[in-house]
Scaffold this active site. Structure first.
Site, PDB file in Angstrom:
ATOM      1  N   PRO A  92      15.133  -9.522 -18.368  1.00  0.00           N
ATOM      2  CA  PRO A  92      15.021  -8.926 -17.178  1.00  0.00           C
ATOM      3  C   PRO A  92      14.517 -10.104 -15.721  1.00  0.00           C
ATOM      4  O   PRO A  92      14.856  -9.590 -14.622  1.00  0.00           O
ATOM      5  CB  PRO A  92      14.071  -7.769 -17.430  1.00  0.00           C
ATOM      6  CG  PRO A  92      13.834  -7.839 -18.752  1.00  0.00           C
ATOM      7  CD  PRO A  92      14.194  -9.236 -19.422  1.00  0.00           C
ATOM      8  N   GLU A 119       9.119  -6.236 -26.425  1.00  0.00           N
ATOM      9  CA  GLU A 119       8.737  -6.798 -25.274  1.00  0.00           C
ATOM     10  C   GLU A 119       9.215  -8.268 -24.579  1.00  0.00           C
ATOM     11  O   GLU A 119       9.083  -8.469 -23.410  1.00  0.00           O
ATOM     12  CB  GLU A 119       7.260  -6.334 -24.956  1.00  0.00           C
ATOM     13  CG  GLU A 119       6.744  -5.399 -25.041  1.00  0.00           C
ATOM     14  CD  GLU A 119       7.383  -4.189 -24.207  1.00  0.00           C
ATOM     15  OE1 GLU A 119       7.368  -4.533 -23.019  1.00  0.00           O
ATOM     16  OE2 GLU A 119       8.032  -3.267 -24.616  1.00  0.00           O
ATOM     17  N   ARG A 157      37.730 -13.402 -21.255  1.00  0.00           N
ATOM     18  CA  ARG A 157      38.791 -13.157 -20.521  1.00  0.00           C
ATOM     19  C   ARG A 157      39.256 -14.224 -19.391  1.00  0.00           C
ATOM     20  O   ARG A 157      40.513 -14.221 -18.992  1.00  0.00           O
ATOM     21  CB  ARG A 157      38.812 -11.752 -19.642  1.00  0.00           C
ATOM     22  CG  ARG A 157      37.599 -11.559 -18.816  1.00  0.00           C
ATOM     23  CD  ARG A 157      37.425 -10.395 -18.243  1.00  0.00           C
ATOM     24  NE  ARG A 157      38.429 -10.006 -17.328  1.00  0.00           N
ATOM     25  CZ  ARG A 157      39.674  -9.309 -17.377  1.00  0.00           C
ATOM     26  NH1 ARG A 157      39.667  -8.647 -18.409  1.00  0.00           N
ATOM     27  NH2 ARG A 157      40.234  -9.146 -16.408  1.00  0.00           N
ATOM     28  N   ASP A 172      44.382 -11.814 -10.364  1.00  0.00           N
ATOM     29  CA  ASP A 172      44.460 -12.572  -9.401  1.00  0.00           C
ATOM     30  C   ASP A 172      44.226 -11.760  -8.135  1.00  0.00           C
ATOM     31  O   ASP A 172      43.522 -12.440  -7.248  1.00  0.00           O
ATOM     32  CB  ASP A 172      45.740 -13.502  -9.319  1.00  0.00           C
ATOM     33  CG  ASP A 172      46.056 -14.347 -10.098  1.00  0.00           C
ATOM     34  OD1 ASP A 172      47.021 -14.852 -10.528  1.00  0.00           O
ATOM     35  OD2 ASP A 172      44.903 -14.713 -10.648  1.00  0.00           O
TER      36      ASP A 172
HETATM   37  C1  9D3 Z   1       7.102  -3.881 -19.037  1.00  0.00           C
HETATM   38  C2  9D3 Z   1       8.019  -4.787 -18.315  1.00  0.00           C
HETATM   39  N1  9D3 Z   1       9.447  -4.925 -18.849  1.00  0.00           N
HETATM   40  C3  9D3 Z   1      10.066  -5.918 -18.133  1.00  0.00           C
HETATM   41  C4  9D3 Z   1      10.933  -5.461 -17.169  1.00  0.00           C
HETATM   42  C5  9D3 Z   1       9.423  -5.033 -20.494  1.00  0.00           C
HETATM   43  C6  9D3 Z   1      10.744  -5.423 -20.823  1.00  0.00           C
HETATM   44  C7  9D3 Z   1      11.752  -4.362 -20.608  1.00  0.00           C
HETATM   45  C8  9D3 Z   1      13.186  -4.647 -21.391  1.00  0.00           C
HETATM   46  C9  9D3 Z   1      11.177  -6.560 -21.676  1.00  0.00           C
HETATM   47  C10 9D3 Z   1      12.335  -6.363 -22.344  1.00  0.00           C
HETATM   48  C11 9D3 Z   1      13.173  -5.705 -22.181  1.00  0.00           C
HETATM   49  C12 9D3 Z   1      14.613  -5.971 -22.965  1.00  0.00           C
HETATM   50  N2  9D3 Z   1      15.627  -6.259 -21.836  1.00  0.00           N
HETATM   51  C13 9D3 Z   1      16.198  -7.331 -22.044  1.00  0.00           C
HETATM   52  O1  9D3 Z   1      16.106  -7.984 -22.994  1.00  0.00           O
HETATM   53  C14 9D3 Z   1      17.201  -7.682 -21.236  1.00  0.00           C
HETATM   54  C15 9D3 Z   1      17.647  -7.177 -19.905  1.00  0.00           C
HETATM   55  C16 9D3 Z   1      17.279  -5.806 -19.264  1.00  0.00           C
HETATM   56  O2  9D3 Z   1      16.513  -5.049 -19.800  1.00  0.00           O
HETATM   57  N3  9D3 Z   1      17.935  -5.803 -18.152  1.00  0.00           N
HETATM   58  C17 9D3 Z   1      18.853  -6.465 -17.455  1.00  0.00           C
HETATM   59  N4  9D3 Z   1      19.313  -7.527 -17.899  1.00  0.00           N
HETATM   60  C18 9D3 Z   1      18.597  -7.707 -19.038  1.00  0.00           C
HETATM   61  S1  9D3 Z   1      18.890  -9.184 -20.011  1.00  0.00           S
HETATM   62  C19 9D3 Z   1      17.831  -8.987 -21.269  1.00  0.00           C
END
Ligand code: 9D3
Length: 235
Positions: A92, A119, A157, A172
């Protein structure tokens, strides 16, 4: 291109890659894919891949050691083909994925897709082993697998030979920083709504002009931020 995913849920990749354009591209030999389960790189009877965070707080973290060993195994596997992978961690906190980054990443011969669960991952593993962090956007998912699959789909793709001619032509007219224009197929009138006259006239210049104007209109209405970006890229 070669993809290696490090994931606790390898079946998620098979479920997606088994279909459509990505399946056809695999059959055509345009890319290769392997998944690696950190659980196979543990050495305790419970095959432990997670533990509690130092400092307390909710949730669990992925242990550094099984991920480190999995990454070593991937590297060893690739070294036999003289490939050095670029390691992407889906998180995230990463940079949101864009088509521009997709077009840059397609130059890589080997990508490792490191997918977190719980987490997240022990920070020291990330510091030691990760080249780049990518997010899919500012919303909360349950792990990195779906973002990894989204990146793979976007890259596959783009591989030469992945799309048929008709699909390529559509693409395109799509990637100019504007939204796509509206599309219509049969019947000519559906629930009282007619297909725009210009599309039935066979005047190809008029059709191209209409489509461009509709693209601009839709982009201004739905995604004004994209128009601003297109302007900034010009100046
Ligand atoms: C409580 C804080 N959270 C962080 C925003 C904890 C948390 C939430 C979700 C930790 C890991 C996750 C799992 N998400 C992913 O691994 C993830 C993700 C996402 O949740 N949103 C957008 N892109 C991605 S890429 C990996």
């Amino acid at each position: 291109m070669r993809f290696d995913a490090i994931t606790l849920f390898p079946e998620m990749f098979d479920a997606v890659l088994d279909y459509g354009i990505s399946r056809r591209a695999l059959d055509r030999g345009l890319y290769r894919f392997k998944s690696w389960n950190p659980r196979d790189f543990t050495d305790d009877p419970h095959r432990t891949v997670d533990d509690r965070p130092y400092g307390g707080g909710p949730g669990m973290l992925m242990l550094a050691e099984p991920l480190d060993r999995a990454l070593n195994a991937v590297q060893q596997d690739l070294a036999s083909e003289n490939l050095t992978p670029w390691v992407v961690h889906f998180s995230p906190r990463g940079r949101p994925l864009t088509q521009q980054r997709v077009m840059e990443l397609k130059q890589m011969s080997a990508l490792v897709l490191l997918c977190g669960r719980y987490e997240g991952i022990d920070e020291r593993l990330l510091q030691r082993r990760v080249d780049e962090e990518i997010s899919l956007g500012d919303f909360v998912l349950s792990g990195g697998e779906l973002p990894a699959l989204a990146l793979m789909d976007a890259l596959i793709r783009q591989l030469p030979g992945a799309l048929n001619d008709a699909e390529s032509a559509v693409q395109d007219s799509f990637s100019h920083g504007l939204l796509d224009c509206p599309h219509y197929t049969r019947p000519e009138v559906w629930q009282g709504m007619a297909v725009p006259e210009v599309l039935k006239g066979g005047n190809h210049a008029a059709i191209a002009k209409w489509r461009h104007e509709e693209s601009v209109r839709l982009t201004a209405a739905l995604r004004p931020d994209l128009l601003d970006q297109a302007r900034q890229q010009k100046d």
